[in-house]
Scaffold this motif. Structure first.
Motif, PDB file in Angstrom:
ATOM      1  N   UNK A 119     -11.945 -13.656 -24.159  1.00  0.00           N
ATOM      2  CA  UNK A 119     -13.517 -14.305 -23.414  1.00  0.00           C
ATOM      3  C   UNK A 119     -13.698 -12.626 -23.840  1.00  0.00           C
ATOM      4  N   UNK A 120     -15.581 -13.676 -23.494  1.00  0.00           N
ATOM      5  CA  UNK A 120     -16.084 -12.512 -23.883  1.00  0.00           C
ATOM      6  C   UNK A 120     -16.505 -11.691 -22.498  1.00  0.00           C
ATOM      7  N   UNK A 121     -16.754 -11.901 -21.651  1.00  0.00           N
ATOM      8  CA  UNK A 121     -16.085 -11.622 -20.275  1.00  0.00           C
ATOM      9  C   UNK A 121     -14.850 -10.767 -19.721  1.00  0.00           C
ATOM     10  N   UNK A 122     -13.976 -10.474 -20.802  1.00  0.00           N
ATOM     11  CA  UNK A 122     -12.866  -9.751 -20.990  1.00  0.00           C
ATOM     12  C   UNK A 122     -13.192  -8.929 -21.835  1.00  0.00           C
ATOM     13  N   UNK A 123     -13.811  -9.053 -22.859  1.00  0.00           N
ATOM     14  CA  UNK A 123     -13.883  -7.561 -23.882  1.00  0.00           C
ATOM     15  C   UNK A 123     -15.153  -7.331 -23.489  1.00  0.00           C
ATOM     16  N   UNK A 124     -16.685  -7.204 -22.263  1.00  0.00           N
ATOM     17  CA  UNK A 124     -17.197  -6.776 -21.970  1.00  0.00           C
ATOM     18  C   UNK A 124     -16.087  -5.592 -20.657  1.00  0.00           C
ATOM     19  N   UNK A 125     -15.876  -6.178 -20.036  1.00  0.00           N
ATOM     20  CA  UNK A 125     -14.353  -5.273 -18.648  1.00  0.00           C
ATOM     21  C   UNK A 125     -13.705  -4.001 -19.672  1.00  0.00           C
ATOM     22  N   UNK A 126     -13.339  -4.701 -20.596  1.00  0.00           N
ATOM     23  CA  UNK A 126     -12.321  -4.102 -21.653  1.00  0.00           C
ATOM     24  C   UNK A 126     -13.591  -2.840 -22.117  1.00  0.00           C
ATOM     25  N   UNK A 127     -14.292  -3.723 -22.454  1.00  0.00           N
ATOM     26  CA  UNK A 127     -15.273  -2.170 -23.007  1.00  0.00           C
ATOM     27  C   UNK A 127     -15.606  -1.514 -21.491  1.00  0.00           C
ATOM     28  N   UNK A 128     -16.502  -1.944 -20.350  1.00  0.00           N
ATOM     29  CA  UNK A 128     -16.689  -0.794 -19.256  1.00  0.00           C
ATOM     30  C   UNK A 128     -15.066  -0.313 -19.245  1.00  0.00           C
ATOM     31  N   UNK A 129     -14.268  -0.631 -19.236  1.00  0.00           N
ATOM     32  CA  UNK A 129     -12.943   0.066 -18.720  1.00  0.00           C
ATOM     33  C   UNK A 129     -12.721   1.527 -19.937  1.00  0.00           C
ATOM     34  N   UNK A 130     -13.310   1.148 -21.427  1.00  0.00           N
ATOM     35  CA  UNK A 130     -12.543   2.198 -22.184  1.00  0.00           C
ATOM     36  C   UNK A 130     -13.577   3.796 -21.546  1.00  0.00           C
ATOM     37  N   UNK A 131     -15.021   3.174 -21.522  1.00  0.00           N
ATOM     38  CA  UNK A 131     -15.416   3.914 -20.563  1.00  0.00           C
ATOM     39  C   UNK A 131     -15.503   4.799 -20.389  1.00  0.00           C
ATOM     40  N   UNK A 132     -15.585   4.285 -18.725  1.00  0.00           N
ATOM     41  CA  UNK A 132     -15.082   4.688 -17.467  1.00  0.00           C
ATOM     42  C   UNK A 132     -13.688   5.661 -17.992  1.00  0.00           C
ATOM     43  N   UNK A 133     -13.179   5.131 -18.288  1.00  0.00           N
ATOM     44  CA  UNK A 133     -11.714   5.715 -19.261  1.00  0.00           C
ATOM     45  C   UNK A 133     -12.472   7.335 -20.440  1.00  0.00           C
ATOM     46  N   UNK A 134     -13.080   7.484 -20.352  1.00  0.00           N
ATOM     47  CA  UNK A 134     -13.556   8.023 -21.872  1.00  0.00           C
ATOM     48  C   UNK A 134     -14.675   9.253 -21.659  1.00  0.00           C
ATOM     49  N   UNK A 135     -15.133   8.732 -20.742  1.00  0.00           N
ATOM     50  CA  UNK A 135     -17.139   9.134 -20.249  1.00  0.00           C
ATOM     51  C   UNK A 135     -16.195  10.626 -19.228  1.00  0.00           C
ATOM     52  N   UNK A 136     -14.977  10.811 -19.217  1.00  0.00           N
ATOM     53  CA  UNK A 136     -14.491  12.700 -18.512  1.00  0.00           C
ATOM     54  C   UNK A 136     -14.830  13.223 -19.838  1.00  0.00           C
ATOM     55  N   UNK A 137     -13.255  12.832 -20.598  1.00  0.00           N
ATOM     56  CA  UNK A 137     -12.716  13.676 -21.634  1.00  0.00           C
ATOM     57  C   UNK A 137     -15.027  14.142 -22.158  1.00  0.00           C
ATOM     58  N   UNK A 138     -14.884  13.274 -22.580  1.00  0.00           N
ATOM     59  CA  UNK A 138     -16.509  13.432 -23.335  1.00  0.00           C
ATOM     60  C   UNK A 138     -17.113  14.855 -22.496  1.00  0.00           C
ATOM     61  N   UNK A 139     -17.476  14.879 -21.122  1.00  0.00           N
ATOM     62  CA  UNK A 139     -18.052  15.654 -19.938  1.00  0.00           C
ATOM     63  C   UNK A 139     -17.456  16.636 -20.653  1.00  0.00           C
ATOM     64  N   UNK A 140     -15.393  16.803 -20.522  1.00  0.00           N
ATOM     65  CA  UNK A 140     -15.200  17.950 -20.936  1.00  0.00           C
ATOM     66  C   UNK A 140     -14.878  18.471 -22.335  1.00  0.00           C
ATOM     67  N   UNK A 141     -15.375  18.384 -23.035  1.00  0.00           N
ATOM     68  CA  UNK A 141     -15.271  18.134 -24.030  1.00  0.00           C
ATOM     69  C   UNK A 141     -16.807  18.781 -24.846  1.00  0.00           C
ATOM     70  N   UNK A 142     -18.282  18.570 -24.198  1.00  0.00           N
ATOM     71  CA  UNK A 142     -19.414  18.949 -24.642  1.00  0.00           C
ATOM     72  C   UNK A 142     -19.540  19.922 -24.042  1.00  0.00           C
ATOM     73  N   UNK A 143     -19.704  21.355 -24.376  1.00  0.00           N
ATOM     74  CA  UNK A 143     -19.718  22.595 -23.338  1.00  0.00           C
ATOM     75  C   UNK A 143     -21.640  22.921 -23.712  1.00  0.00           C
ATOM     76  N   UNK A 144     -22.808  22.162 -24.944  1.00  0.00           N
ATOM     77  CA  UNK A 144     -24.186  22.304 -24.503  1.00  0.00           C
ATOM     78  C   UNK A 144     -24.957  21.092 -23.628  1.00  0.00           C
ATOM     79  N   UNK A 145     -26.218  21.646 -23.181  1.00  0.00           N
ATOM     80  CA  UNK A 145     -26.409  20.189 -22.605  1.00  0.00           C
ATOM     81  C   UNK A 145     -26.714  19.223 -22.907  1.00  0.00           C
TER      82      UNK A 145
END
Length: 83
Positions: free
Chosen positions: A49-75
């Protein structure tokens, strides 16, 4: 970091929403994709469902946010993060 709604909307508009799993265009098979371009857990014949897709997107974002923070070295400004 918290992904802004502006960035989430950009992801949604660029990826598009597909509620039926579809195969990788290059292989015609794996990896299967569903929702807003999610591959984790997507299998042939899967429907969500669209609601499940939204939850999957939020889960993916939560998973990848820390990696983004680790990779970006400039403000980055809030606007840079939202693009």
């Amino acid at each position: 970091m918290r992904t802004s709604q502006k960035a989430i909307n950009l992801i949604k508009s660029s990826e598009g929403l597909r509620l039926n799993a579809y195969p990788d265009p290059a292989t015609g098979a794996d990896p299967w994709t569903i929702g807003y371009d999610a591959t984790r857990g997507a299998i042939k014949g899967m429907k969500i469902t669209a609601e499940q897709a939204e939850r999957m997107l939020q889960s993916d974002i939560a998973c990848f946010e820390p990696e983004f923070e680790n990779l970006v070295k400039v403000p980055l400004s809030r606007n840079h993060r939202a693009r």
